[in-house]
Write an enzyme that holds these catalytic residues in place. Structure first.
Site, mmCIF file in Angstrom:
data_model
loop_
_atom_site.group_PDB
_atom_site.id
_atom_site.type_symbol
_atom_site.label_atom_id
_atom_site.label_comp_id
_atom_site.label_asym_id
_atom_site.label_seq_id
_atom_site.Cartn_x
_atom_site.Cartn_y
_atom_site.Cartn_z
ATOM 1 N N GLN A 1 1.389 13.323 6.192
ATOM 2 C CA GLN A 1 2.111 13.888 5.153
ATOM 3 C C GLN A 1 1.704 13.782 3.788
ATOM 4 O OE1 GLN A 1 3.071 11.862 7.693
ATOM 5 N NE2 GLN A 1 5.242 11.620 8.138
ATOM 6 N N ASP B 1 12.216 3.948 4.353
ATOM 7 C CA ASP B 1 13.346 4.563 5.324
ATOM 8 C C ASP B 1 14.303 3.740 5.556
ATOM 9 O OD1 ASP B 1 10.394 5.640 5.892
ATOM 10 O OD2 ASP B 1 11.668 7.160 6.447
ATOM 11 N N ASN C 1 8.832 1.238 5.939
ATOM 12 C CA ASN C 1 8.437 2.695 5.519
ATOM 13 C C ASN C 1 7.283 3.040 6.546
ATOM 14 O OD1 ASN C 1 8.503 4.815 3.411
ATOM 15 N ND2 ASN C 1 6.380 4.125 2.818
ATOM 16 N N LYS C 2 6.813 4.272 6.080
ATOM 17 C CA LYS C 2 5.572 5.087 7.094
ATOM 18 C C LYS C 2 4.459 3.984 7.351
ATOM 19 C CE LYS C 2 5.825 8.032 8.287
ATOM 20 N NZ LYS C 2 6.587 8.346 9.644
#
Ligand SMILES: CSC[C@H]1O[C@H](OP(=O)(O)O)[C@H](O)[C@@H]1O
Length: 366
Positions: free
Chosen positions: A203, A243, A253-254
């Site tokens: 991403q 998130d 988070n990621k």
């Protein structure tokens, strides 16, 4: 934000077509493709397959999905079925359930004949609300960047590092982590952004595409380079998205965010998280213990998508035949590693006290 000089949101309602349009992010950064969402399955697939992605954007998409479902059948049973169907798409970003609950709680008080129009109006409102929240996050985050810039010789850039894409593509507009970057650039504060590639779906390439489109200086780096750059004084500030953030400030988070936070603390580098309030899960304290971490297909690890030598888009296998991929999509950074939370109401400590001070109206909301 702008794409070749034209302003876009990451999704929009086309009144002429009477349907939702989304940027299909699976083809970025190489192709800009717009997709019309025509069925409830299309809505679910768009979220599961990450045609739309990013916590806020997932939530807004789901709200439009509820509106679509009410057009087909505005009964209580259909409303609950749509809620269940959309809620099952991805487990980690709390915005999905937050948006579905916002919709269903309002619709329960509406006569069935009015539900479709009320649900669509809410989806529009949530989209606009997201844009304004992110704009405000940008304004508050700008001051953090400005303070660092003022401590440097004139013209020397503030070096930021970010992980994954918490950009306008992950929201309706502005992004969360990128909003302070856009605001700083527009305020003519020199910045350079180290953009983590963010395996496995890379991403970071979306972030690079966004920043490049806005004229912001950036470098695309491996996920493992951040610690080295921090050790060598190449990073002034880390800003990531989230998130799901717990009431005490633990940040989900990621995958890989936790490791960046560890490196930042070890090198005394401020680690901030851009946090829109719909991403706060007030019902959860201990993020490591309580937040469900999505396990995505191992194929995302064993294979890589990109532009082939002939310019076509394709996928290639990286690992030996038969090798299985392990793919937890998120991790949790304990609040002790978070310098501060940049919200639409200001910057606060990553703590229950910090969040409840900024959001006294939400801390005990049902
Ligand atoms: C503004 S929330 C962005 C957040 O969402 C991303 O996850 P995914 O790409 O899997 O939807 C990532 O964790 C970003 O930080």
């Amino acid at each position: 934000m702008k794409v070749n000089g034209t302003h876009y949101r990451s999704l929009w309602w086309d009144a002429d077509k009477d349907a939702l349009q989304i940027i299909d992010q699976r083809w970025l950064p190489h192709e800009f493709r717009v997709l019309q969402v025509n069925s409830l399955k299309d809505f679910a697939d768009a979220i599961v397959e990450m045609r739309v992605r990013g916590a806020p954007l997932i939530g807004v998409t789901a709200a439009y999905g509820m509106a679509h479902a009410m057009r087909l059948d505005p009964s209580d049973a259909a409303m609950d079925q749509a809620w269940e169907y959309l809620d099952a798409t991805r487990p980690t970003a709390i915005n999905l359930r937050w948006a579905l609950n916002r919709s269903r709680n309002i619709l329960r008080g509406v006569t069935p004949k009015d539900r479709a129009s009320v649900a669509l109006k809410l989806a529009h409102d949530l989209a606009d609300e997201d844009v304004e929240i992110n704009r405000k996050i940008g304004i508050h985050g700008l001051e953090l960047i400005r303070k660092i810039s003022n401590s440097k010789p004139s013209g020397e850039p503030v070096r930021l590092l970010t992980h994954c894409n918490a950009g306008w593509l992950a929201t309706v507009d502005w992004g969360t982590a990128t909003s302070p970057m856009y605001h700083a650039h527009d305020a003519e504060i020199p910045i350079h952004v180290w953009v983590d590639e963010t395996r496995p779906r890379n991403q970071g390439a979306l972030t690079a595409w966004e920043l490049g489109s806005h004229g912001i200086s950036h470098s695309y780096i491996t996920d493992n380079a951040g610690g080295h750059l921090m050790q060598h004084g190449q990073v002034d500030l880390v800003i990531t998205g989230t998130d799901r953030t717990t009431r005490r400030g633990d940040v989900c988070n990621k995958i890989g965010t936790y490791l960046k936070a560890l490196a930042a603390q070890d090198n005394n580098i401020p680690f901030y998280v851009a946090l829109p309030s719909p991403t706060i899960d007030w019902s959860v304290d201990d993020g490591v213990a309580e937040i469900p971490i999505e396990e995505r297909s191992g194929v995302e690890i064993t294979h890589v998508q990109g532009k082939m030598a002939d310019g076509s888009l394709g996928t290639t296998q990286v690992t030996p035949d038969g090798t299985l991929g392990g793919n937890p999509a998120f991790d949790v950074t304990p609040n002790r590693l978070v310098t501060g939370l940049i919200t639409e109401r200001g910057v606060c400590d990553a703590s229950t006290e910090g969040l409840s001070t900024l959001f006294p109206d939400l801390v005990n909301a049902p």
